[in-house]
Design a protein around this motif. Sequence first.
Motif, PDB file in Angstrom:
ATOM      1  N   SER A   2      19.001  13.759  38.486  1.00 21.84           N
ATOM      2  CA  SER A   2      20.327  13.958  37.889  1.00 21.84           C
ATOM      3  C   SER A   2      20.721  15.441  37.850  1.00 21.84           C
ATOM      4  N   ILE A   3      19.752  16.352  37.683  1.00 23.89           N
ATOM      5  CA  ILE A   3      20.071  17.790  37.680  1.00 23.89           C
ATOM      6  C   ILE A   3      20.611  18.191  39.050  1.00 23.89           C
ATOM      7  N   LEU A   4      19.989  17.723  40.094  1.00 21.04           N
ATOM      8  CA  LEU A   4      20.434  18.028  41.454  1.00 21.04           C
ATOM      9  C   LEU A   4      21.858  17.520  41.679  1.00 21.04           C
ATOM     10  N   LYS A   5      22.173  16.319  41.185  1.00 23.31           N
ATOM     11  CA  LYS A   5      23.522  15.765  41.316  1.00 23.31           C
ATOM     12  C   LYS A   5      24.544  16.627  40.583  1.00 23.31           C
ATOM     13  N   VAL A   6      24.192  17.109  39.385  1.00 20.78           N
ATOM     14  CA  VAL A   6      25.100  17.962  38.615  1.00 20.78           C
ATOM     15  C   VAL A   6      25.358  19.263  39.365  1.00 20.78           C
ATOM     16  N   ILE A   7      24.307  19.857  39.909  1.00 17.07           N
ATOM     17  CA  ILE A   7      24.473  21.115  40.648  1.00 17.07           C
ATOM     18  C   ILE A   7      25.364  20.900  41.864  1.00 17.07           C
ATOM     19  N   LYS A   8      25.144  19.830  42.591  1.00 14.28           N
ATOM     20  CA  LYS A   8      25.994  19.545  43.751  1.00 14.28           C
ATOM     21  C   LYS A   8      27.441  19.326  43.331  1.00 14.28           C
ATOM     22  N   MET A   9      27.663  18.644  42.195  1.00  8.41           N
ATOM     23  CA  MET A   9      29.012  18.409  41.699  1.00  8.41           C
ATOM     24  C   MET A   9      29.685  19.737  41.322  1.00  8.41           C
ATOM     25  N   ILE A  10      28.943  20.618  40.678  1.00  5.24           N
ATOM     26  CA  ILE A  10      29.500  21.915  40.278  1.00  5.24           C
ATOM     27  C   ILE A  10      29.868  22.731  41.517  1.00  5.24           C
ATOM     28  N   ARG A  11      29.019  22.684  42.540  1.00  2.87           N
ATOM     29  CA  ARG A  11      29.312  23.399  43.786  1.00  2.87           C
ATOM     30  C   ARG A  11      30.652  22.953  44.355  1.00  2.87           C
ATOM     31  N   VAL A  12      30.893  21.647  44.382  1.00  5.17           N
ATOM     32  CA  VAL A  12      32.147  21.102  44.915  1.00  5.17           C
ATOM     33  C   VAL A  12      33.312  21.458  43.990  1.00  5.17           C
ATOM     34  N   LEU A  13      33.114  21.284  42.682  1.00  4.75           N
ATOM     35  CA  LEU A  13      34.156  21.565  41.692  1.00  4.75           C
ATOM     36  C   LEU A  13      34.678  22.993  41.799  1.00  4.75           C
ATOM     37  N   TYR A  14      33.794  23.931  42.095  1.00  3.95           N
ATOM     38  CA  TYR A  14      34.185  25.336  42.177  1.00  3.95           C
ATOM     39  C   TYR A  14      34.386  25.809  43.608  1.00  3.95           C
ATOM     40  N   GLY A  15      34.808  24.911  44.492  1.00  2.00           N
ATOM     41  CA  GLY A  15      35.229  25.309  45.825  1.00  2.00           C
ATOM     42  C   GLY A  15      34.118  25.476  46.844  1.00  2.00           C
ATOM     43  N   GLY A  16      33.016  24.783  46.684  1.00  2.00           N
ATOM     44  CA  GLY A  16      31.953  24.842  47.687  1.00  2.00           C
ATOM     45  C   GLY A  16      31.091  26.075  47.576  1.00  2.00           C
ATOM     46  N   ILE A  17      30.534  26.326  46.427  1.00  2.00           N
ATOM     47  CA  ILE A  17      29.676  27.492  46.218  1.00  2.00           C
ATOM     48  C   ILE A  17      28.522  27.451  47.226  1.00  2.00           C
ATOM     49  N   PRO A  18      28.347  28.507  48.027  1.00  2.00           N
ATOM     50  CA  PRO A  18      27.237  28.505  48.979  1.00  2.00           C
ATOM     51  C   PRO A  18      25.895  28.577  48.245  1.00  2.00           C
ATOM     52  N   THR A  19      24.875  27.953  48.823  1.00  2.00           N
ATOM     53  CA  THR A  19      23.556  27.980  48.174  1.00  2.00           C
ATOM     54  C   THR A  19      23.004  29.391  48.073  1.00  2.00           C
ATOM     55  N   SER A  20      23.490  30.293  48.905  1.00  2.00           N
ATOM     56  CA  SER A  20      23.039  31.687  48.811  1.00  2.00           C
ATOM     57  C   SER A  20      23.541  32.356  47.533  1.00  2.00           C
ATOM     58  N   ASN A  21      24.471  31.711  46.822  1.00  4.00           N
ATOM     59  CA  ASN A  21      24.975  32.235  45.543  1.00  4.00           C
ATOM     60  C   ASN A  21      24.420  31.468  44.356  1.00  4.00           C
ATOM     61  N   ILE A  22      23.340  30.726  44.556  1.00  2.00           N
ATOM     62  CA  ILE A  22      22.721  29.950  43.479  1.00  2.00           C
ATOM     63  C   ILE A  22      21.305  30.450  43.269  1.00  2.00           C
ATOM     64  N   ILE A  23      20.942  30.616  42.013  1.00  2.00           N
ATOM     65  CA  ILE A  23      19.568  30.986  41.664  1.00  2.00           C
ATOM     66  C   ILE A  23      19.077  29.995  40.612  1.00  2.00           C
TER      67      ILE A  23
END
Length: 181
Positions: A2-23
């Motif tokens: 479920s954490i992975l799903k939330v992170i993917k949802m947030i990435r989409v919600l905020y315009g496709g955040i690249p994984t290089s901008n996630i820590i």
Amino acid sequence: NSILKVIKMIRVLYGGIPTSNIIIDQDGIGVKDFLECHSFFGGSAENEVINEAAVFDRVGPRKERRGFVNKRAQLYYLLAEKVNEAKVSVDLENVWYHKDELNSQKVFSIKLQGKEYTIKDLIKEELRTVRKLKSTPGEKKRIISKDEHKNALGGRSPDHSDMMMMRGQFEFIKKKKYLRG
């Protein structure tokens, strides 16, 4: 997960955040390998600082350590510098809490351990409870441990200040290009 799903949802919600901008804090959720993003180990050795000066102008090695006991200490010192130079801001009108992939809400305050906090007060309290520890000349710079930080906050984790601190890790990461998605 479920954490992975939330992170993917947030990435989409905020315009496709690249994984290089996630820590991801590796002490926690363990989804770094699925996202192919950056990870943070607070207890690991400090980041090396790259001396950008040309070889003929440079004094000392190209990469050097600056005397911190670990990354967590180094990045909290960096955050303190940025705060003191007024180079940090938080958009308090745009704070979202994502409880799960179906429940997201914009918030101005949250309730923790039975106490209501504005987001601003929560961040201020967490940052004000970080303390540097005295060191002798030649000794590495240190701050209070994560457990001491939690104790100073009445047992709760300093999630917001840790998030701000981990943001500093990007100053030491060479950016890679990842596809959005």
